[in-house]
Design a protein around this motif. Structure first.
Motif, PDB file in Angstrom:
ATOM      1  N   GLU A  77      -9.409  -5.992  -2.123  1.00  0.00           N
ATOM      2  CA  GLU A  77      -8.643  -7.197  -1.835  1.00  0.00           C
ATOM      3  C   GLU A  77      -7.559  -7.404  -2.883  1.00  0.00           C
ATOM      4  O   GLU A  77      -6.682  -8.233  -2.711  1.00  0.00           O
ATOM      5  CB  GLU A  77      -9.579  -8.403  -1.766  1.00  0.00           C
ATOM      6  CG  GLU A  77     -10.533  -8.311  -0.580  1.00  0.00           C
ATOM      7  CD  GLU A  77     -11.420  -9.540  -0.448  1.00  0.00           C
ATOM      8  OE1 GLU A  77     -11.136 -10.574  -1.072  1.00  0.00           O
ATOM      9  OE2 GLU A  77     -12.404  -9.445   0.304  1.00  0.00           O
ATOM     10  N   GLU A  78      -7.634  -6.640  -3.969  1.00  0.00           N
ATOM     11  CA  GLU A  78      -6.641  -6.738  -5.038  1.00  0.00           C
ATOM     12  C   GLU A  78      -5.607  -5.630  -4.875  1.00  0.00           C
ATOM     13  O   GLU A  78      -5.786  -4.698  -4.108  1.00  0.00           O
ATOM     14  CB  GLU A  78      -7.327  -6.589  -6.395  1.00  0.00           C
ATOM     15  CG  GLU A  78      -8.322  -7.691  -6.701  1.00  0.00           C
ATOM     16  CD  GLU A  78      -8.964  -7.477  -8.053  1.00  0.00           C
ATOM     17  OE1 GLU A  78      -8.438  -8.020  -9.026  1.00  0.00           O
ATOM     18  OE2 GLU A  78      -9.962  -6.755  -8.101  1.00  0.00           O
ATOM     19  N   ASP A  79      -4.527  -5.741  -5.658  1.00  0.00           N
ATOM     20  CA  ASP A  79      -3.489  -4.720  -5.652  1.00  0.00           C
ATOM     21  C   ASP A  79      -4.024  -3.420  -6.234  1.00  0.00           C
ATOM     22  O   ASP A  79      -4.800  -3.430  -7.182  1.00  0.00           O
ATOM     23  CB  ASP A  79      -2.301  -5.161  -6.516  1.00  0.00           C
ATOM     24  CG  ASP A  79      -1.605  -6.400  -5.986  1.00  0.00           C
ATOM     25  OD1 ASP A  79      -1.704  -6.655  -4.767  1.00  0.00           O
ATOM     26  OD2 ASP A  79      -0.970  -7.102  -6.774  1.00  0.00           O
ATOM     27  N   LEU A  80      -3.594  -2.300  -5.666  1.00  0.00           N
ATOM     28  CA  LEU A  80      -3.825  -0.981  -6.245  1.00  0.00           C
ATOM     29  C   LEU A  80      -2.463  -0.474  -6.710  1.00  0.00           C
ATOM     30  O   LEU A  80      -1.519  -0.414  -5.921  1.00  0.00           O
ATOM     31  CB  LEU A  80      -4.433  -0.021  -5.220  1.00  0.00           C
ATOM     32  CG  LEU A  80      -5.855  -0.353  -4.778  1.00  0.00           C
ATOM     33  CD1 LEU A  80      -6.300   0.598  -3.679  1.00  0.00           C
ATOM     34  CD2 LEU A  80      -6.817  -0.295  -5.939  1.00  0.00           C
TER      35      LEU A  80
ATOM     36  N   ILE B 278      -6.150  -1.414 -10.797  1.00  0.00           N
ATOM     37  CA  ILE B 278      -6.492  -2.387  -9.767  1.00  0.00           C
ATOM     38  C   ILE B 278      -6.284  -3.774 -10.363  1.00  0.00           C
ATOM     39  O   ILE B 278      -6.565  -3.997 -11.532  1.00  0.00           O
ATOM     40  CB  ILE B 278      -7.936  -2.180  -9.253  1.00  0.00           C
ATOM     41  CG1 ILE B 278      -8.264  -3.120  -8.104  1.00  0.00           C
ATOM     42  CG2 ILE B 278      -8.945  -2.285 -10.366  1.00  0.00           C
ATOM     43  CD1 ILE B 278      -9.587  -2.813  -7.419  1.00  0.00           C
ATOM     44  N   GLY B 279      -5.756  -4.687  -9.579  1.00  0.00           N
ATOM     45  CA  GLY B 279      -5.482  -6.042 -10.051  1.00  0.00           C
ATOM     46  C   GLY B 279      -3.983  -6.293 -10.149  1.00  0.00           C
ATOM     47  O   GLY B 279      -3.170  -5.413  -9.885  1.00  0.00           O
TER      48      GLY B 279
ATOM     49  N   LYS C  75      -1.316  -8.458 -15.596  1.00  0.00           N
ATOM     50  CA  LYS C  75      -2.062  -9.716 -15.737  1.00  0.00           C
ATOM     51  C   LYS C  75      -3.577  -9.469 -15.679  1.00  0.00           C
ATOM     52  O   LYS C  75      -4.267  -9.691 -16.652  1.00  0.00           O
ATOM     53  CB  LYS C  75      -1.628 -10.699 -14.666  1.00  0.00           C
ATOM     54  CG  LYS C  75      -0.126 -11.006 -14.728  1.00  0.00           C
ATOM     55  CD  LYS C  75       0.185 -12.394 -14.331  1.00  0.00           C
ATOM     56  CE  LYS C  75       1.634 -12.751 -14.347  1.00  0.00           C
ATOM     57  NZ  LYS C  75       2.553 -12.127 -15.189  1.00  0.00           N
ATOM     58  N   THR C  76      -4.083  -9.011 -14.539  1.00  0.00           N
ATOM     59  CA  THR C  76      -5.524  -8.750 -14.399  1.00  0.00           C
ATOM     60  C   THR C  76      -5.795  -7.259 -14.194  1.00  0.00           C
ATOM     61  O   THR C  76      -6.904  -6.871 -13.845  1.00  0.00           O
ATOM     62  CB  THR C  76      -6.110  -9.530 -13.205  1.00  0.00           C
ATOM     63  OG1 THR C  76      -5.451  -9.086 -12.006  1.00  0.00           O
ATOM     64  CG2 THR C  76      -5.921 -11.028 -13.378  1.00  0.00           C
TER      65      THR C  76
END
Length: 182
Positions: A18-21, A40-41, A45-46
């Motif tokens: 569900e997060e950015d790759l 990932i994230g 930031k994350t």
């Protein structure tokens, strides 16, 4: 007319998130061994690293049970794989930068040795090894780094070399750097 002709052989879902790759790249070892590396994230930031491994030419992917080749790597003539780890460190008191050169047996499947070395540059930057490492015929390694040189606003890309298995990395040249370009 002169275009690239691409044929898709199969489609495989490697990872659902569900997060950015971000920034994926694949290390290709011997036979059917591969690793997929990305973050990932949300970028900066994350964001955190992620590594998956396939031993069946990409049909199935799992999280490795032991450290496997990740990041920028290549298989050497002796069958070992090598990966560099240097991601934006500050310069040490003597002006050098810490670099870890990781060697793996079985073309990347098994951890073997970590060499802690230093890199010397003729300028100040926060260097990142990224994308390219090549073994030369004499056994030395060439790699690319990038970062923002002190006082510049744009990234600089440079070529560095080790002749002693990663203990000492030396600046060789800038690669197409100009503050006026791009």
């Amino acid at each position: 007319s002169g275009g690239l002709n691409v044929q898709v052989l199969r489609t495989v879902t490697v990872f659902e998130a569900e997060e950015d790759l971000n920034f994926p790249w694949v290390f290709r070892g011997p036979g059917d061994f591969m690793t997929l590396n990305c973050s990932i994230g949300q970028h900066t930031k994350t964001e955190r690293g992620m590594r998956l491994m396939s031993e069946d030419d990409g049909d199935t992917w799992v999280v490795p049970k032991q450290p496997a080749v990740g990041g920028m790597g290549t298989v050497l003539h002796n069958g070992q794989a090598v990966v560099l780890s240097c991601w934006g460190p500050e310069a040490k008191a003597d002006g050098s930068y810490p670099v870890k050169t990781l060697f793996y047996n079985q073309g990347g499947k098994e951890s073997a040795e970590a060499v802690t070395g230093v890199m010397n540059l003729p300028f100040v930057m926060k260097p990142h090894f990224h994308r390219s490492i090549v073994e030369m015929h004499d056994g030395s390694l060439l790699a690319t780094i990038y970062g923002t040189k002190e006082g510049d606003t744009k990234y600089t890309t440079a070529l560095v070399r080790t002749e002693d298995g990663g203990q000492h990395w030396a600046f060789r040249s800038l690669i197409a750097h100009s503050e006026e370009v791009g």
